[in-house]
Design a protein around this motif. Sequence first.
Motif, mmCIF file in Angstrom:
data_model
loop_
_atom_site.group_PDB
_atom_site.id
_atom_site.type_symbol
_atom_site.label_atom_id
_atom_site.label_comp_id
_atom_site.label_asym_id
_atom_site.label_seq_id
_atom_site.Cartn_x
_atom_site.Cartn_y
_atom_site.Cartn_z
ATOM 1 N N ASP A 31 0.794 -1.234 0.000
ATOM 2 C CA ASP A 31 0.000 0.000 0.000
ATOM 3 C C ASP A 31 0.829 1.288 0.000
ATOM 4 O OD1 ASP A 31 -2.149 -1.672 0.187
ATOM 5 O OD2 ASP A 31 -2.333 -1.469 2.362
ATOM 6 N N LEU A 32 2.141 1.166 -0.025
ATOM 7 C CA LEU A 32 2.927 2.405 -0.045
ATOM 8 C C LEU A 32 3.326 2.725 -1.481
ATOM 9 C CD1 LEU A 32 4.218 4.652 1.654
ATOM 10 C CD2 LEU A 32 6.298 3.295 1.731
ATOM 11 N N ARG A 33 2.961 3.900 -1.921
ATOM 12 C CA ARG A 33 3.279 4.312 -3.294
ATOM 13 C C ARG A 33 4.790 4.400 -3.500
ATOM 14 N NH1 ARG A 33 -1.809 6.012 -6.055
ATOM 15 N NH2 ARG A 33 -3.138 5.001 -4.539
ATOM 16 N N VAL A 34 5.209 4.024 -4.686
ATOM 17 C CA VAL A 34 6.644 4.083 -5.000
ATOM 18 C C VAL A 34 7.155 5.519 -4.862
ATOM 19 C CG1 VAL A 34 8.358 3.764 -6.820
ATOM 20 C CG2 VAL A 34 6.563 2.094 -6.524
ATOM 21 N N THR A 35 6.330 6.469 -5.283
ATOM 22 C CA THR A 35 6.762 7.879 -5.201
ATOM 23 C C THR A 35 7.084 8.251 -3.756
ATOM 24 O OG1 THR A 35 4.952 8.194 -6.742
ATOM 25 C CG2 THR A 35 6.133 10.149 -6.042
ATOM 26 N N PHE A 36 6.207 7.814 -2.842
ATOM 27 C CA PHE A 36 6.425 8.144 -1.442
ATOM 28 C C PHE A 36 7.672 7.419 -0.920
ATOM 29 C CE2 PHE A 36 1.736 9.222 -0.225
ATOM 30 C CZ PHE A 36 1.708 10.152 -1.242
ATOM 31 N N ALA A 37 7.780 6.149 -1.304
ATOM 32 C CA ALA A 37 8.925 5.355 -0.840
ATOM 33 C C ALA A 37 10.228 5.989 -1.332
ATOM 34 C CB ALA A 37 8.813 3.922 -1.349
ATOM 35 N N ASN A 38 10.236 6.420 -2.587
ATOM 36 C CA ASN A 38 11.445 7.039 -3.131
ATOM 37 C C ASN A 38 11.796 8.328 -2.399
ATOM 38 O OD1 ASN A 38 11.806 5.004 -4.935
ATOM 39 N ND2 ASN A 38 10.981 6.098 -6.697
ATOM 40 N N ALA A 39 10.756 9.092 -2.050
ATOM 41 C CA ALA A 39 11.014 10.343 -1.310
ATOM 42 C C ALA A 39 11.631 10.020 0.045
ATOM 43 C CB ALA A 39 9.719 11.130 -1.131
ATOM 44 N N ALA A 40 11.136 8.966 0.693
ATOM 45 C CA ALA A 40 11.672 8.583 2.009
ATOM 46 C C ALA A 40 13.128 8.141 1.875
ATOM 47 C CB ALA A 40 10.827 7.466 2.605
ATOM 48 N N LEU A 41 13.425 7.405 0.812
ATOM 49 C CA LEU A 41 14.806 6.939 0.614
ATOM 50 C C LEU A 41 15.732 8.117 0.309
ATOM 51 C CD1 LEU A 41 14.195 3.662 -1.440
ATOM 52 C CD2 LEU A 41 14.975 3.835 0.923
ATOM 53 N N ARG A 42 15.248 9.035 -0.505
ATOM 54 C CA ARG A 42 16.076 10.208 -0.821
ATOM 55 C C ARG A 42 16.348 11.026 0.438
ATOM 56 N NH1 ARG A 42 13.406 10.371 -5.974
ATOM 57 N NH2 ARG A 42 11.693 11.536 -5.055
ATOM 58 N N GLU A 43 15.311 11.181 1.260
ATOM 59 C CA GLU A 43 15.486 11.942 2.495
ATOM 60 C C GLU A 43 16.554 11.281 3.377
ATOM 61 O OE1 GLU A 43 13.943 14.759 3.029
ATOM 62 O OE2 GLU A 43 14.634 15.107 5.091
ATOM 63 N N ALA A 44 16.621 9.952 3.304
ATOM 64 C CA ALA A 44 17.616 9.224 4.102
ATOM 65 C C ALA A 44 18.997 9.262 3.436
ATOM 66 C CB ALA A 44 17.167 7.783 4.297
ATOM 67 N N GLY A 45 19.096 9.890 2.285
ATOM 68 C CA GLY A 45 20.389 10.039 1.622
ATOM 69 C C GLY A 45 20.713 8.937 0.636
ATOM 70 N N PHE A 46 19.716 8.152 0.263
ATOM 71 C CA PHE A 46 19.944 7.076 -0.703
ATOM 72 C C PHE A 46 19.374 7.471 -2.069
ATOM 73 C CE2 PHE A 46 19.269 4.449 3.306
ATOM 74 C CZ PHE A 46 20.619 4.304 3.549
ATOM 75 N N VAL A 47 19.946 6.857 -3.116
ATOM 76 C CA VAL A 47 19.418 7.083 -4.467
ATOM 77 C C VAL A 47 18.591 5.872 -4.855
ATOM 78 C CG1 VAL A 47 19.967 7.602 -6.869
ATOM 79 C CG2 VAL A 47 21.520 8.345 -5.050
ATOM 80 N N PRO A 48 17.260 6.028 -4.950
ATOM 81 C CA PRO A 48 16.448 4.864 -5.323
ATOM 82 C C PRO A 48 16.614 4.548 -6.800
ATOM 83 C CG PRO A 48 15.056 6.787 -4.910
ATOM 84 C CD PRO A 48 16.466 7.228 -4.682
ATOM 85 N N LEU A 49 16.674 3.257 -7.087
ATOM 86 C CA LEU A 49 16.665 2.837 -8.484
ATOM 87 C C LEU A 49 15.212 2.492 -8.821
ATOM 88 C CD1 LEU A 49 19.816 0.520 -8.407
ATOM 89 C CD2 LEU A 49 19.692 2.909 -9.097
#
Lengths: 267, 634
Positions: free
Chosen positions: B212-230
């Motif tokens: 249920d978590l949108r990829v867009t949201f997940a990517n934003a969370a990863l970016r905030e943590a300093g990671f680059v989502p693929l």
Amino acid sequence: MDSQEIALRLREFWEAEGCPAIPTYGSIPAGGLTFDVFFGILAPDPWCACQVVSIVDPSVALYDDDPLRPIIDSCLQVTRQDPSGDLRKRFIESLRVLEIDPRDRDVRFVAHGYDLSHLAARAAGWRVLIDGIEVGSLFYVRQLGGIDLKFAPIVVEYFLRRMEFAVGIEGEKMPTERGRQIASYVLEHANPERIGSFLSLHADECEQALGGGLYYQAYDHVLASVYLLSVLTARDGLSAKEYATRTARIADLARGCARAYVEATDA
Amino acid sequence: MPDLLLEVGTGEMPIDVLSALASDLSRRAGEAISENGLLGDGIRVLYTLRRLVFIMRNVTGQRLGGEEVINTISRVLGGIMAALTSERAIRRDASPADFILPIRYLVCLYGEQVIPVRARNVTADRVTRGHWRTHREESIALPSPAGYEQALAGGGVVVDPERRKQMVSNAVTAAAHEENVSAQIDDDLLVKIADAVEYPQPVIGRVNLPSDLRVTFANAALREAGFVPLDAGQGSDIRFVGFADGAMEQDVVRVGYERVARSALRGCKLLFSRDRKASLADHVRSLRGIDGELGLGSLWEKTERLRTLAGQIAQAIDASPGTVDRAAFLSQADRATWIVRAFPSLHGIAGATYAVLDGEESSVCIALEEGALSISNGIPGASEGLAIAIARSYDDLCSRLLTGSDMHDPQVIGVVDDLIALMVGGKVDLDLLSLLAPVSEQFNIFAPVMKTEELGKRLRTCLEERLVEYIETSEKITSPIASAIPQEVRANPYRSSACARALHEASGGEDFSLLLGSFERLRALLPAGSTRAFDPALFEGESERALWRAYLKAEGKLEAFLTKLDYAQAIDQLITLGSAIDRYTKDIDTHAGPKSMGNNRLGLIASVLDQFAHVCDLAALLAAHGYALSDEKR
């Protein structure tokens, strides 16, 4: 190696460095300092100690006591007012007693301006991350209770629950029941109006205690206020103006405590 | 000629001010050196989170001898270090100076010679330090500034921020290629990662995307943590690239990174679930308690202003008023949600997502998402999204100007440029000053009346200045042509742009040159303060009547062309006036006869020139060109 073992090894390390262990303290709110540290720093002579303390942080209630953003964490807090030596180096050395070899790990010191304005304090320092996990901090305090410090202390913190990950404990940690209850209280049950009233009452009581020169008792109300303000912020998302007003009020009380202590001890 | 190198070794500094700190040091050093009689070829700004570096190539003294050069450098750089580490600098709360101090070491070399610059209790020598962890801060003696970067690279430090960015970017591309996916890394994240390390080392991790978590949201969370989502499709794992600072045990570090990523996604899902306990419209109520960025009331008041503005814009661009009003009403609501508070980059995307889940009309959802996107994502495709985007930029600009921001402040310039680009790209024919009246009362609540009165003037100046710049840079049209845009349309960027393009096209032709001459001759006949009134019955000569007829013919056509923004045809129409003007200026003496006759002639001339003024400001063009009557032989 669990958090108790981690605390024990670190305490031994710092005792050998000349920081005596003092009795464990109960709970303080995140952004607070224990009685020992607050008044120890203001004491006339340089002060060193290490102490285990439980830190409660309602501001992360939304994360449901996530192990990496815990509402309650055990913390070993080392305070050194002795200006000699490179505490950053000592911190890195201390990792070795936990069998962490910094050469193999991604150890980072991330500059951070610590907001201790509610204690009328100015502080700055570094968050310490190991493999991305925040396991501790180092910060120095230039001013406390509105008083410029003669010996600016460095406070070193190890977050013991999170440090368990750094020493290699596998698996996921579950949220604690106490943490869950705090989260539920903060997010669902706390009554912002009543908390606002409590803050006023604590301020009145703090001033009452200060009127009698009872700075320890007064500081108790400062810590309670810091906690309640944190609950209120997490619950309601205070506006910046209201947050600033309330913080300034608590800072006034902290100033009063510091002044009373300095006058009493003629520091 | 020797190069000059200054390296200031520090503890870890805050990465958000690193670039500015390094640039400031280099600027001050460069200026001070040249002010003290030294010359250099070029300055390089290098830094990592543990060092600030200033390099000046080929430094010489104009009239100074060798010893004097060294003394001057020593004095100048010593003064700069003193300012950098002064008590005043460290009095501010958690100022960058708090992190620069204590200075761990200094390197200062002029060619092969050490300049013993001092800061506090540290004296410069030729020894820099390697990476604190991977190379145990090993001492590296530098013979001279030449080879400085290579020497540090050998010590595990890449001191050039651009090189680190390139390394991060290459590593992400390689990881994406290896995983057979695509990856995008925005510049902000690239800088954030590259500035946080002295030697970027990629570590690829993998986490489950929570249900249920949108990829867009997940990517934003990863970016905030300093990671680059693929890139990942819904329902699969998300792969990401993290960057360690220097070499390490990949498998151990990966475990930590994946734990952090899982925590970030878990947190994101909790925020999402909490947000969904209320509808997006319900969140609007909470906006009363959230301060706007610029001190002009809460986000609720901002929402009300956006509704007013967007409503006006909707009328001008034929957008659905109902859709625009609903979208404007909801446009700030997601800023009261937990997910946007945690990940501000999701503003707009979160609103649109929640609106879809709430069952809002699709046009409203699209307007919400498009209206919040930055101009770098392109011009909104839907007119309703465009109305929201323009209203947002306009409110931002007015708020900044009202709260005292300088018109040349880079943020103000950025907002004006976005607004102009939206108006031109979206083909919005609207005078931006006309938007001010409907919304001025809402601004008046927060700003003194004097300031809101001043706002119109500041807004006009700001738009005019940036419009000329926009036309020059984006449309590649020279500034004299841009200066000929009529005053009356300068608050209308799209119309101005259309005018400038037509002028640019026409200005190469011979007819246009002749028109300039005709215009200039006619204008020369008109004294200041002439009235526009004339009576055709008083015209005596055929040339007068011919000009009047040509004027009448042009007047109606010009209005129609300008309504359609057809400036090319409008200019052609002016050109057709040329022969009548030339005959008139040749045959008619405007002073002949009684004064009333003279005034009547001047009334006609003024009216003809007014027609020109609606199309283009040829007087400004002539002034910019230095055009004079004597030049007109073409």
